[in-house]
Write a protein that holds these residues in place. Sequence first.
Motif, PDB file in Angstrom:
ATOM      1  N   ILE A  52       4.063  -1.387  -8.134  1.00 42.54           N
ATOM      2  CA  ILE A  52       4.478  -0.647  -6.938  1.00 42.54           C
ATOM      3  C   ILE A  52       4.877   0.775  -7.282  1.00 42.54           C
ATOM      4  CG2 ILE A  52       6.207  -0.559  -5.091  1.00 42.54           C
ATOM      5  CD1 ILE A  52       6.276  -3.680  -5.291  1.00 42.54           C
ATOM      6  N   SER A  53       5.399   0.983  -8.478  1.00 46.01           N
ATOM      7  CA  SER A  53       5.870   2.323  -8.864  1.00 46.01           C
ATOM      8  C   SER A  53       4.749   3.352  -8.903  1.00 46.01           C
ATOM      9  CB  SER A  53       6.576   2.264 -10.218  1.00 46.01           C
ATOM     10  OG  SER A  53       5.672   1.905 -11.252  1.00 46.01           O
ATOM     11  N   SER A  54       3.503   2.903  -8.884  1.00 49.00           N
ATOM     12  CA  SER A  54       2.391   3.865  -8.841  1.00 49.00           C
ATOM     13  C   SER A  54       2.411   4.687  -7.554  1.00 49.00           C
ATOM     14  CB  SER A  54       1.052   3.137  -8.978  1.00 49.00           C
ATOM     15  OG  SER A  54       0.825   2.267  -7.881  1.00 49.00           O
ATOM     16  N   TYR A  55       3.139   4.218  -6.528  1.00 54.87           N
ATOM     17  CA  TYR A  55       3.257   4.964  -5.273  1.00 54.87           C
ATOM     18  C   TYR A  55       4.450   5.913  -5.266  1.00 54.87           C
ATOM     19  CZ  TYR A  55       0.120   1.256  -3.635  1.00 54.87           C
ATOM     20  OH  TYR A  55      -0.934   0.384  -3.501  1.00 54.87           O
ATOM     21  N   HIS A 107       5.224   8.514  -6.863  1.00 51.02           N
ATOM     22  CA  HIS A 107       4.985   9.956  -6.977  1.00 51.02           C
ATOM     23  C   HIS A 107       4.756  10.612  -5.610  1.00 51.02           C
ATOM     24  CE1 HIS A 107       0.814   8.493  -6.605  1.00 51.02           C
ATOM     25  NE2 HIS A 107       0.515   9.709  -6.182  1.00 51.02           N
ATOM     26  N   ARG A 108       4.484   9.802  -4.587  1.00 50.85           N
ATOM     27  CA  ARG A 108       4.268  10.345  -3.248  1.00 50.85           C
ATOM     28  C   ARG A 108       5.569  10.802  -2.593  1.00 50.85           C
ATOM     29  NH1 ARG A 108       0.653   5.426  -0.625  1.00 50.85           N
ATOM     30  NH2 ARG A 108      -1.186   5.578  -1.997  1.00 50.85           N
ATOM     31  N   HIS A 109       6.697  10.393  -3.158  1.00 51.28           N
ATOM     32  CA  HIS A 109       7.981  10.582  -2.501  1.00 51.28           C
ATOM     33  C   HIS A 109       8.950  11.335  -3.417  1.00 51.28           C
ATOM     34  CE1 HIS A 109       6.515   7.572   0.368  1.00 51.28           C
ATOM     35  NE2 HIS A 109       6.135   6.873  -0.693  1.00 51.28           N
ATOM     36  N   PRO A 110       9.747  12.259  -2.851  1.00 56.73           N
ATOM     37  CA  PRO A 110      10.667  13.032  -3.696  1.00 56.73           C
ATOM     38  C   PRO A 110      11.809  12.196  -4.272  1.00 56.73           C
ATOM     39  CG  PRO A 110      11.014  13.547  -1.373  1.00 56.73           C
ATOM     40  CD  PRO A 110       9.774  12.716  -1.453  1.00 56.73           C
ATOM     41  N   LYS A 111      12.218  11.160  -3.559  1.00 57.62           N
ATOM     42  CA  LYS A 111      13.281  10.273  -4.026  1.00 57.62           C
ATOM     43  C   LYS A 111      12.848   8.824  -3.821  1.00 57.62           C
ATOM     44  CE  LYS A 111      17.063  13.408  -2.839  1.00 57.62           C
ATOM     45  NZ  LYS A 111      18.297  13.595  -2.003  1.00 57.62           N
ATOM     46  N   THR A 112      13.002   8.029  -4.856  1.00 57.14           N
ATOM     47  CA  THR A 112      12.653   6.618  -4.754  1.00 57.14           C
ATOM     48  C   THR A 112      13.766   5.790  -5.386  1.00 57.14           C
ATOM     49  OG1 THR A 112      11.339   6.883  -6.775  1.00 57.14           O
ATOM     50  CG2 THR A 112      10.158   6.962  -4.691  1.00 57.14           C
ATOM     51  N   TYR A 113      13.768   4.493  -5.057  1.00 59.05           N
ATOM     52  CA  TYR A 113      14.905   3.659  -5.422  1.00 59.05           C
ATOM     53  C   TYR A 113      14.453   2.269  -5.879  1.00 59.05           C
ATOM     54  CZ  TYR A 113      17.165   7.192  -2.492  1.00 59.05           C
ATOM     55  OH  TYR A 113      17.575   8.381  -1.945  1.00 59.05           O
ATOM     56  N   VAL A 114      15.142   1.770  -6.904  1.00 61.99           N
ATOM     57  CA  VAL A 114      15.013   0.382  -7.321  1.00 61.99           C
ATOM     58  C   VAL A 114      16.418  -0.183  -7.452  1.00 61.99           C
ATOM     59  CG1 VAL A 114      14.306  -1.209  -9.159  1.00 61.99           C
ATOM     60  CG2 VAL A 114      12.846   0.762  -8.571  1.00 61.99           C
ATOM     61  N   GLY A 174      12.438  11.226 -10.266  1.00 62.36           N
ATOM     62  CA  GLY A 174      13.228  11.161  -9.041  1.00 62.36           C
ATOM     63  C   GLY A 174      13.544   9.755  -8.585  1.00 62.36           C
ATOM     64  N   THR A 175      13.382   8.779  -9.471  1.00 61.25           N
ATOM     65  CA  THR A 175      13.670   7.389  -9.121  1.00 61.25           C
ATOM     66  C   THR A 175      15.064   7.019  -9.581  1.00 61.25           C
ATOM     67  OG1 THR A 175      11.336   6.772  -9.313  1.00 61.25           O
ATOM     68  CG2 THR A 175      12.943   4.984  -9.381  1.00 61.25           C
ATOM     69  N   PHE A 189       0.799  -1.222   0.000  1.00 58.44           N
ATOM     70  CA  PHE A 189       0.000   0.000   0.000  1.00 58.44           C
ATOM     71  C   PHE A 189       0.832   1.273   0.000  1.00 58.44           C
ATOM     72  CE2 PHE A 189      -2.545  -3.412   1.778  1.00 58.44           C
ATOM     73  CZ  PHE A 189      -3.655  -3.355   0.953  1.00 58.44           C
ATOM     74  N   ASP A 190       2.138   1.148   0.075  1.00 63.98           N
ATOM     75  CA  ASP A 190       3.033   2.294  -0.109  1.00 63.98           C
ATOM     76  C   ASP A 190       4.453   1.763  -0.151  1.00 63.98           C
ATOM     77  OD1 ASP A 190       3.702   5.003  -0.471  1.00 63.98           O
ATOM     78  OD2 ASP A 190       4.272   5.173   1.637  1.00 63.98           O
ATOM     79  N   ALA A 191       5.296   2.408  -0.934  1.00 66.51           N
ATOM     80  CA  ALA A 191       6.714   2.043  -0.981  1.00 66.51           C
ATOM     81  C   ALA A 191       7.475   3.119  -1.731  1.00 66.51           C
ATOM     82  CB  ALA A 191       6.923   0.682  -1.648  1.00 66.51           C
ATOM     83  N   SER A 192       8.693   3.363  -1.302  1.00 65.20           N
ATOM     84  CA  SER A 192       9.585   4.265  -2.033  1.00 65.20           C
ATOM     85  C   SER A 192      10.893   3.578  -2.389  1.00 65.20           C
ATOM     86  CB  SER A 192       9.867   5.535  -1.221  1.00 65.20           C
ATOM     87  OG  SER A 192      10.412   5.222   0.051  1.00 65.20           O
ATOM     88  N   CYS A 193      10.932   2.257  -2.215  1.00 70.65           N
ATOM     89  CA  CYS A 193      12.150   1.509  -2.509  1.00 70.65           C
ATOM     90  C   CYS A 193      11.781   0.053  -2.787  1.00 70.65           C
ATOM     91  CB  CYS A 193      13.110   1.589  -1.315  1.00 70.65           C
ATOM     92  SG  CYS A 193      14.623   0.636  -1.480  1.00 70.65           S
ATOM     93  N   VAL A 194      12.370  -0.509  -3.835  1.00 74.52           N
ATOM     94  CA  VAL A 194      12.199  -1.933  -4.127  1.00 74.52           C
ATOM     95  C   VAL A 194      13.581  -2.535  -4.342  1.00 74.52           C
ATOM     96  CG1 VAL A 194      11.198  -3.670  -5.630  1.00 74.52           C
ATOM     97  CG2 VAL A 194       9.974  -1.510  -5.255  1.00 74.52           C
ATOM     98  N   ILE A 195      13.880  -3.586  -3.594  1.00 78.42           N
ATOM     99  CA  ILE A 195      15.134  -4.325  -3.745  1.00 78.42           C
ATOM    100  C   ILE A 195      14.800  -5.710  -4.276  1.00 78.42           C
ATOM    101  CG2 ILE A 195      17.243  -5.126  -2.617  1.00 78.42           C
ATOM    102  CD1 ILE A 195      16.802  -2.106  -2.387  1.00 78.42           C
TER     103      ILE A 195
END
Length: 239
Positions: free
Chosen positions: A118-121, A123-130, A170-171, A75-81
Amino acid sequence: MKRFAVVLGASGEIGEHIARQLAEANWSLYLHWNSEPLDTLVKELEIQYPGQEFIPLRADFSKNGSGEELAKLIFDASCVIVASGHALYKMLIDTSEADLEDLWQVHLKNPVSAIRHISSYFHRHPKTYVVFISSIWGEIGASMETAYSAVKGAQLAFVKAYAKEMSASGTRVNAISPGFIATKMNRSWSEEELRAIEEEIPLGLGTPKDVADAVDFLVNGKADYLTGQVLRVNGGWHM
């Protein structure tokens, strides 16, 4: 505000080390597993970090559609490993269609499908990571691991393309390319074989913590000017 990371393959030794290090860095975690339950890990993390959340999710990535099904539980994420995967030691002529399908599903299709949802979330975060945990064989190939090398190389191609696609959002999208990491997946090797491999590597065999340290570097604000890169964690085996 809690920040959530998704660790695909958290039940493996590398995945577990990554999860522990991310928790220490104040990430709440969705922890993916399939064959090995994460009850012990989750309980330990909940005791150590009571202000964070640790949510285990089961999915069999060898099955078509499992990446999408897993993503529906997030339901929310700013990082996927992406640390999920398995080895395959076979000549190509001995590799079955089922082997090829499993490699494709586990290493690329389902992780990419999960990221797509998951990337649909993000936009909620200024910096995101994969971050993909790929392999040295994805860069240089390995005899007797042709099919495995192919899917690991495909991961690296995805990382470079997706980094270009997502930079404006910003990803940061990067890969880690481990060399020989001492895990139970490699315990089928004899002591003599391990010594021979170790002699080839300037800094010797690696550990799961070496990979987790690299993940920490990439997703905790220390490498925000890096994207589309392959970070080699191989002790100088391939330069």
